[in-house]
Scaffold this motif. Sequence first.
Motif, PDB file in Angstrom:
ATOM      1  N   MET A   1     -10.588  18.108 -56.727  1.00 33.11           N
ATOM      2  CA  MET A   1     -10.306  17.864 -55.373  1.00 33.11           C
ATOM      3  C   MET A   1     -10.449  17.984 -54.551  1.00 33.11           C
ATOM      4  SD  MET A   1     -11.014  21.710 -53.931  1.00 33.11           S
ATOM      5  CE  MET A   1      -9.583  21.601 -53.192  1.00 33.11           C
ATOM      6  N   LYS A   2      -9.532  17.912 -53.143  1.00 36.09           N
ATOM      7  CA  LYS A   2     -10.850  16.878 -52.191  1.00 36.09           C
ATOM      8  C   LYS A   2      -9.694  17.855 -51.389  1.00 36.09           C
ATOM      9  CE  LYS A   2     -12.791  12.878 -49.358  1.00 36.09           C
ATOM     10  NZ  LYS A   2     -12.063  12.134 -48.697  1.00 36.09           N
ATOM     11  N   PRO A   3     -10.356  18.776 -49.971  1.00 37.61           N
ATOM     12  CA  PRO A   3     -12.114  18.770 -49.739  1.00 37.61           C
ATOM     13  C   PRO A   3     -12.619  20.029 -49.956  1.00 37.61           C
ATOM     14  CG  PRO A   3     -10.586  20.097 -47.827  1.00 37.61           C
ATOM     15  CD  PRO A   3      -9.317  19.066 -48.871  1.00 37.61           C
ATOM     16  N   GLY A   4     -14.033  20.210 -50.873  1.00 40.41           N
ATOM     17  CA  GLY A   4     -14.001  20.807 -51.101  1.00 40.41           C
ATOM     18  C   GLY A   4     -15.193  21.072 -52.871  1.00 40.41           C
ATOM     19  N   ARG A   5     -14.685  19.725 -53.764  1.00 36.50           N
ATOM     20  CA  ARG A   5     -15.170  19.609 -54.430  1.00 36.50           C
ATOM     21  C   ARG A   5     -16.392  20.896 -55.279  1.00 36.50           C
ATOM     22  NH1 ARG A   5     -18.099  14.840 -56.482  1.00 36.50           N
ATOM     23  NH2 ARG A   5     -18.919  14.138 -53.876  1.00 36.50           N
TER      24      ARG A   5
ATOM     25  N   TYR B   1     -18.198  33.268 -54.176  1.00 35.58           N
ATOM     26  CA  TYR B   1     -17.514  32.477 -53.834  1.00 35.58           C
ATOM     27  C   TYR B   1     -18.780  31.315 -52.668  1.00 35.58           C
ATOM     28  CZ  TYR B   1     -12.748  33.532 -54.419  1.00 35.58           C
ATOM     29  OH  TYR B   1     -11.816  33.623 -55.583  1.00 35.58           O
ATOM     30  N   ALA B   2     -18.907  30.438 -53.385  1.00 36.01           N
ATOM     31  CA  ALA B   2     -19.855  28.854 -52.254  1.00 36.01           C
ATOM     32  C   ALA B   2     -19.148  28.201 -51.842  1.00 36.01           C
ATOM     33  CB  ALA B   2     -20.847  28.792 -53.314  1.00 36.01           C
ATOM     34  N   LEU B   3     -18.582  28.176 -50.788  1.00 34.45           N
ATOM     35  CA  LEU B   3     -17.241  27.110 -50.260  1.00 34.45           C
ATOM     36  C   LEU B   3     -18.508  26.004 -49.760  1.00 34.45           C
ATOM     37  CD1 LEU B   3     -14.889  29.318 -48.447  1.00 34.45           C
ATOM     38  CD2 LEU B   3     -15.128  28.763 -50.407  1.00 34.45           C
ATOM     39  N   PRO B   4     -18.118  24.832 -49.172  1.00 35.35           N
ATOM     40  CA  PRO B   4     -18.909  23.813 -48.472  1.00 35.35           C
ATOM     41  C   PRO B   4     -19.170  24.190 -46.779  1.00 35.35           C
ATOM     42  CG  PRO B   4     -16.966  23.238 -49.201  1.00 35.35           C
ATOM     43  CD  PRO B   4     -16.528  24.383 -49.437  1.00 35.35           C
ATOM     44  N   GLY B   5     -19.869  23.460 -46.248  1.00 30.71           N
ATOM     45  CA  GLY B   5     -20.605  23.961 -44.731  1.00 30.71           C
ATOM     46  C   GLY B   5     -19.568  23.571 -44.179  1.00 30.71           C
ATOM     47  N   PHE B   6     -18.900  22.304 -44.208  1.00 34.24           N
ATOM     48  CA  PHE B   6     -17.893  21.902 -43.055  1.00 34.24           C
ATOM     49  C   PHE B   6     -16.427  23.507 -43.126  1.00 34.24           C
ATOM     50  CE2 PHE B   6     -19.220  17.653 -43.488  1.00 34.24           C
ATOM     51  CZ  PHE B   6     -20.303  17.432 -42.735  1.00 34.24           C
ATOM     52  N   PRO B   7     -16.260  23.110 -42.055  1.00 34.27           N
ATOM     53  CA  PRO B   7     -15.710  24.740 -40.952  1.00 34.27           C
ATOM     54  C   PRO B   7     -14.441  24.134 -42.331  1.00 34.27           C
ATOM     55  CG  PRO B   7     -16.183  23.319 -38.986  1.00 34.27           C
ATOM     56  CD  PRO B   7     -17.186  23.234 -40.035  1.00 34.27           C
ATOM     57  N   TYR B   8     -14.152  22.429 -41.620  1.00 28.53           N
ATOM     58  CA  TYR B   8     -12.276  22.518 -42.365  1.00 28.53           C
ATOM     59  C   TYR B   8     -12.990  22.423 -43.434  1.00 28.53           C
ATOM     60  CZ  TYR B   8      -8.769  19.042 -43.877  1.00 28.53           C
ATOM     61  OH  TYR B   8      -7.632  18.674 -44.389  1.00 28.53           O
ATOM     62  N   SER B   9     -13.122  21.888 -44.250  1.00 30.36           N
ATOM     63  CA  SER B   9     -13.405  22.373 -45.527  1.00 30.36           C
ATOM     64  C   SER B   9     -13.537  23.737 -46.537  1.00 30.36           C
ATOM     65  CB  SER B   9     -14.637  21.611 -46.496  1.00 30.36           C
ATOM     66  OG  SER B   9     -14.725  20.184 -46.103  1.00 30.36           O
ATOM     67  N   ALA B  10     -14.017  24.138 -45.390  1.00 31.13           N
ATOM     68  CA  ALA B  10     -14.109  26.170 -46.040  1.00 31.13           C
ATOM     69  C   ALA B  10     -13.085  26.312 -45.965  1.00 31.13           C
ATOM     70  CB  ALA B  10     -15.425  26.413 -44.778  1.00 31.13           C
ATOM     71  N   SER B  11     -12.273  26.157 -45.027  1.00 33.64           N
ATOM     72  CA  SER B  11     -10.912  26.969 -44.273  1.00 33.64           C
ATOM     73  C   SER B  11     -10.140  26.291 -45.357  1.00 33.64           C
ATOM     74  CB  SER B  11     -10.461  26.424 -43.097  1.00 33.64           C
ATOM     75  OG  SER B  11     -11.654  26.396 -41.992  1.00 33.64           O
ATOM     76  N   VAL B  12      -9.504  25.098 -45.735  1.00 33.89           N
ATOM     77  CA  VAL B  12      -8.918  24.843 -47.233  1.00 33.89           C
ATOM     78  C   VAL B  12      -9.022  25.099 -48.262  1.00 33.89           C
ATOM     79  CG1 VAL B  12      -7.914  22.849 -48.278  1.00 33.89           C
ATOM     80  CG2 VAL B  12      -8.171  22.433 -45.822  1.00 33.89           C
ATOM     81  N   CYS B  13     -10.453  25.494 -48.317  1.00 35.49           N
ATOM     82  CA  CYS B  13     -10.288  26.257 -49.985  1.00 35.49           C
ATOM     83  C   CYS B  13     -10.733  27.829 -49.468  1.00 35.49           C
ATOM     84  CB  CYS B  13     -12.470  25.798 -49.999  1.00 35.49           C
ATOM     85  SG  CYS B  13     -12.314  24.066 -50.095  1.00 35.49           S
ATOM     86  N   THR B  14     -10.663  28.353 -48.609  1.00 33.74           N
ATOM     87  CA  THR B  14     -10.333  29.651 -48.322  1.00 33.74           C
ATOM     88  C   THR B  14      -8.626  30.423 -48.873  1.00 33.74           C
ATOM     89  OG1 THR B  14     -11.751  29.806 -47.029  1.00 33.74           O
ATOM     90  CG2 THR B  14     -10.713  31.449 -46.997  1.00 33.74           C
ATOM     91  N   PHE B  15      -8.262  29.110 -48.131  1.00 29.50           N
ATOM     92  CA  PHE B  15      -6.623  29.280 -48.203  1.00 29.50           C
ATOM     93  C   PHE B  15      -5.919  28.408 -49.862  1.00 29.50           C
ATOM     94  CE2 PHE B  15      -6.095  28.297 -43.834  1.00 29.50           C
ATOM     95  CZ  PHE B  15      -5.291  29.849 -43.423  1.00 29.50           C
ATOM     96  N   LEU B  16      -7.010  27.800 -50.688  1.00 28.70           N
ATOM     97  CA  LEU B  16      -6.578  27.340 -51.705  1.00 28.70           C
ATOM     98  C   LEU B  16      -7.104  28.391 -53.061  1.00 28.70           C
ATOM     99  CD1 LEU B  16      -6.791  23.552 -51.584  1.00 28.70           C
ATOM    100  CD2 LEU B  16      -4.861  25.071 -51.473  1.00 28.70           C
ATOM    101  N   PHE B  17      -8.411  28.711 -52.698  1.00 29.86           N
ATOM    102  CA  PHE B  17      -9.150  29.153 -53.466  1.00 29.86           C
ATOM    103  C   PHE B  17      -9.316  31.044 -53.223  1.00 29.86           C
ATOM    104  CE2 PHE B  17     -10.474  25.271 -54.380  1.00 29.86           C
ATOM    105  CZ  PHE B  17     -10.422  25.126 -55.753  1.00 29.86           C
TER     106      PHE B  17
END
Lengths: 404, 404
Positions: free
Chosen positions: A277-281, A294-310
Amino acid sequence: MSKNFLPFDETLKALENSIKTEIGIENIFIGDALGRFLAIDIVAQENNPTHETSSMDGYAIRFSDQQLGSLTISDFIPAGTETHGVVNKGECVKTFTGTLMSEGSDTLIPIENVEVKEGKIHITSAVSKGFAVRPIGENYKAGEVLIKKGTKIGFAEIGVMAEVSMVQVEVFMKPRVAILSTGNEILDFGEPKTSFAQIRSSNHVTVEAILRQLGCETMRFKLIRDDRDLIEQQLRQALMWSDIVITTGGGSVGDFDYLQSILTDMKIENIIDGSYMKPGRHIRVVKTGHKYIYALPGFPYSASVCTFLFIAPLLRKLRAQTFALPTIKAFMGELYKKRSKFVEFTACNLRFDEGQLVVDLQGKKEGSSAILNNLLDNPVLLRVEKDVQKIEKGEMVDVVLLDL
Amino acid sequence: MSKNFLPFDETLKALENSIKTEIGIENIFIGDALGRFLAIDIVAQENNPTHETSSMDGYAIRFSDQQLGSLTISDFIPAGTETHGVVNKGECVKTFTGTLMSEGSDTLIPIENVEVKEGKIHITSAVSKGFAVRPIGENYKAGEVLIKKGTKIGFAEIGVMAEVSMVQVEVFMKPRVAILSTGNEILDFGEPKTSFAQIRSSNHVTVEAILRQLGCETMRFKLIRDDRDLIEQQLRQALMWSDIVITTGGGSVGDFDYLQSILTDMKIENIIDGSYMKPGRHIRVVKTGHKYIYALPGFPYSASVCTFLFIAPLLRKLRAQTFALPTIKAFMGELYKKRSKFVEFTACNLRFDEGQLVVDLQGKKEGSSAILNNLLDNPVLLRVEKDVQKIEKGEMVDVVLLDL
């Protein structure tokens, strides 16, 4: 370090299956319950109202007497008075909003509909039978489930709980979430900039703010430089004191990304180890006891989206809500092109347009997933499936609501 | 006591015109800013990023060199390092996510696209020019307004403020609102029930919860029995310590409704004195200095609806937002009949149905405006104009969103 990429929906399913229990329950005063999640059903113990009451100021009458045109005022019963009045034939009882209806009466004639003269009312405008009388159980009947377990407590839930005489309520505990951010190039608040290569960290406070909005208690750790020992020490400390640990940055597979190897060395259960998936594969989720890391990506946009999705789905299931992403259908408001071959989530605007739900990307900047400002203005996430490369204007699309 | 009923929209206009100033501004740490309202525009002071950086881990190259197939690794630049590398012809520099792009390079070739052997990379899969390079100002350019004054601060606003190196932010003060409830028939929390005519007060906590959700600081007073002197004394005390005073109950024109006469005797500016609308037509709003007093109806459903219709717009304007009711168009999902001849607001469900906005009353109970439970489940308010008596299924209607 081998990843185990799976399709997006399978990784979500794996997460769902890993959740074995709801979070604990505490008891709080209902004045403190706003924004909390109900751990029990709220059931009406008695009818409401328990007796017939007036919903206006006026005179309790027998409907059949209305034709007489004038009636003698026999009594005067303020609201909250326990005694019923009694309405005999040809009589009426002065009655107020909330007063119990007098015995024998079946209708209330409002003060605006009468003239009062010498102890009598003269009816100037007739009403229908039962007018302004609140029947027993009009609000709800004894035994009725008024509010379901898992409901987020808002103003009306608080009001209804007060109405049924509750003073305290059982709610789910706030999940405790620790946030660790790593990276050599990032500067925390107040740290002086010594090089133009440094950027201000924002993912730690952004993720923290999302989790607070989602009803968690958060702990933010000091930023950690890319130092394996320090990362591991902080991670273990975070794990002791929290239900969920989130790390941002250091999660992909570059030379400086220690986090993956630390997680692998901890030999704990892998729930997600890469998701198509994108962003945050590169997302990784591990579990130890009831605790998640949870190991989330470093970019705040990706980290935020992954927070909502996962993370949001985990929080929902922990609090007896639906795990699934809150997804609706909307019409695409413009031509949309996608480059990746993954399921992709893109921040966009959801507009209410003459009865239709329309999605567009006005004001959103195209570019890398570093663009946090694309999450301003209450966006939703457009979900585009892996094989879709183009969406025409007017096509129906799936949109994930950011569950705040 | 003469009322001065005006059409609903005129009463709202009178309220709008009475608001002469925004509320005061305070300065807080951005970690405390969630849910607060921005008192200033947030403007980018510099380009972001300030320099070209890599958005992936890989090798900075000259795009024109890609055809050479293999390139010598001349340097190694971790993220956060101030020095640029230099990419000469035939060379590349190992580069990480967030690293400044090396001088002479224009493209990043990701680690997945190369094989490394004896100090050289061998390109196995080519990329397009500029790949994975974040251009200067990709996020935003210096001088750009990133977030507008009046915006409610959410997670993304906090993140963007952190990104632009803000530590504190000017926000509008929380309006201080005092809530007074009157009535002889109502019992407060914990008061023992001594008569079956008594009901539990819920309007005080319901209105308080709405105002907290709307970002106010609230003070709730002890319930006041219908005692003129006590009501007046409490009202004057509330007025000293708050920006807005809300009373519930005692606002209509019955014998026990002292509030109207107290307000009249105070000889302060009437803003609204009756509005042709339902529920809550006896609403009264007066102003003294910058302070407002609202006399709301006693029924919690009516008091809640009036809070959204008459108080929320005031709060919005005090915080530099749009005064008008947030109204959208939706399709009616069922036949709807209205009895009154006033503009009427009815709690209903807004559903997202295959790209359409549909309104229905499923689960809502018909009856008097005492039914607080009709406000459960995140409702919206269907607005029906005064002359409309019937709405057919499928007709387009106006719906007011409850601005939380």
